[in-house]
Design an enzyme around this catalytic site. Structure first.
Site, short mmCIF file in Angstrom:
data_model
loop_
_atom_site.label_atom_id
_atom_site.label_comp_id
_atom_site.label_asym_id
_atom_site.label_seq_id
_atom_site.Cartn_x
_atom_site.Cartn_y
_atom_site.Cartn_z
N HIS A 100 9.84 -31.91 82.57
CA HIS A 100 9.15 -33.18 82.30
C HIS A 100 8.01 -32.99 81.30
O HIS A 100 6.83 -33.19 81.61
CB HIS A 100 8.62 -33.81 83.61
CG HIS A 100 8.44 -35.30 83.49
ND1 HIS A 100 8.64 -36.17 84.53
CD2 HIS A 100 8.07 -36.08 82.43
CE1 HIS A 100 8.40 -37.41 84.13
NE2 HIS A 100 8.06 -37.38 82.86
N ARG A 158 13.75 -41.20 83.02
CA ARG A 158 13.45 -40.98 84.43
C ARG A 158 14.71 -40.49 85.14
O ARG A 158 15.82 -40.95 84.86
CB ARG A 158 12.98 -42.28 85.11
CG ARG A 158 11.53 -42.65 84.84
CD ARG A 158 10.53 -41.66 85.45
NE ARG A 158 9.15 -42.05 85.25
CZ ARG A 158 8.39 -41.69 84.20
NH1 ARG A 158 8.88 -40.92 83.24
NH2 ARG A 158 7.13 -42.10 84.12
N GLU A 216 11.04 -34.25 91.52
CA GLU A 216 10.28 -33.32 90.66
C GLU A 216 9.14 -32.73 91.46
O GLU A 216 8.48 -33.46 92.20
CB GLU A 216 9.74 -34.08 89.44
CG GLU A 216 10.85 -34.58 88.54
CD GLU A 216 10.34 -35.31 87.29
OE1 GLU A 216 9.12 -35.25 87.02
OE2 GLU A 216 11.15 -35.93 86.61
C1 GLV Z 1 6.07 -39.66 81.15
O1 GLV Z 1 7.13 -39.58 81.66
C2 GLV Z 1 5.27 -40.85 81.15
O2 GLV Z 1 5.65 -41.83 81.81
O3 GLV Z 1 4.21 -40.84 80.50
#
Ligand code: GLV
Length: 335
Positions: A288, A240, A269
């Site tokens: 991501h 994160r 993001e």
């Molecule tokens: C991705 O970052 C998730 O939390 O699935």
């Protein structure tokens, strides 16, 4: 037992695979048509009459939203992380929150390792070099062209030894790396030397983050921690964005203290078009995509729907992020 077919559920996005179709056979499902995510106002309006919510990590599920959804009984997020959900507020309402651990472990570890290699061996830079026409006969093979860092024989520090951290450790061992690990709670992992965080930072040529974002881990790597890494270290973050101070990271790359870094996650993001990170040398950026393989996204959607339907039937979810509510449910449905 099936959920009542009149049960109203809102899904904030279509999902890969056929999981939503399966949900739609059991409940009255409304899927946000897009493009993109519903705005907070649209989400609040839709949820006002719903008992179930199927959401993504980009949907903020906070206390005011829950308060505006009086009929809501179940939240299911198609993500392993649940830092976008106010778990305390959900638990206070007795709302179980489903999430999708396990099914994305190996795919996310693959991406962490891909980024480690890409940053260490400067792959995106090499790609740009070829495409830009800079690879000319005069520079056809230069002894010092695009020199990177070796993974084999180097020390990798894993911050977090949960399932994804352990899967990255297995890959690193295959590459002949020595692996150090730090974890908030005690755990033993074969071939991983457990050390305190300051020691891990001081000894690791490569560092990869695999902890959840919470009050205890926000800003875990700030200016002092980044400065304590060996000169020329490489940092990877697929966990994160809030774990790493982005300005301090940019400064450490610009000064040459860090050789390279790769990020899949950010404080904000999507990354704003004017983000200073875009101009930082040695930084590899991904949008991501840790769990983004065809098979894994379909498995995540399946598990998110399993969690949703179990919660709506008042059965324990396969994976619940606020287990105190799950225990209550287990008691209510127990013998
Ligand atoms: C991705 O970052 C998730 O939390 O699935």
């Amino acid at each position: 037992m099936a959920a009542d077919s009149g049960t109203r559920v809102f899904a904030t996005r279509t999902l890969p695979g056929d999981a939503l179709e399966r949900a739609g056979r059991e409940v009255e499902l409304e899927v946000w048509p897009g493009p993109g995510a519903p705005s907070p106002e649209e989400l609040r309006d839709r949820l006002a009459s719903c008992e179930g919510l199927l959401c993504l990590l980009t949907d903020r599920i906070d206390a005011p939203l829950l308060a505006a959804a009086p009929r809501l009984r179940v939240v299911s997020s198609c993500s392993v992380g649940v830092d976008h959900v106010d778990l305390a507020a959900a638990s206070a309402r007795g709302i179980p929150v489903g999430h999708t651990p396990g099914v994305l472990t190996e795919t996310t570890a693959d991406l962490a390792f891909a980024l480690l290699l890409a940053a260490a061996r400067r792959i995106p830079e090499a790609d740009r070099f070829v495409r830009s026409g800079a690879w000319t006969p005069a520079r056809s093979w230069e002894p010092d062209l695009l020199l990177g860092r070796d993974l084999h024989g180097a020390v990798l520090g894993l911050i977090g030894l949960g399932a994804i951290g352990r899967a990255v450790a297995a890959r690193a061992q295959g590459f002949g790396m020595r692996v150090l690990g730090w974890n908030r709670s005690p755990c033993e992992v074969a071939g991983v030397e457990r050390v305190p965080l300051p020691e891990l930072l001081a000894r690791s040529a490569f560092v990869s983050l695999h902890v959840a974002l919470c009050d205890d881990t926000r800003g875990l790597l700030g200016p002092a921690e980044l400065a304590s890494l060996p000169r020329g270290a490489v940092l990877v973050n697929t966990a994160r964005g809030g774990l790493v101070d982005e300005s301090a990271l940019a400064a450490a790359l610009r000064s040459g203290h860090l050789a390279a870094a790769a990020l899949d996650v950010y404080e904000a993001e999507p990354l704003p078009p004017d983000s200073p990170l875009l101009g930082v040398p040695g930084l590899v950026l991904a949008p991501h995509i840790g769990s983004a393989s065809v098979a894994t996204r379909a498995r995540m959607a399946d598990l998110a729907v399993d969690n949703l339907l179990a919660g709506l039937r008042s059965e324990p979810m396969p994976h619940c992020a606020n287990p105190e509510v799950r225990q209550d449910l287990a008691r209510r449905t127990g013998p």
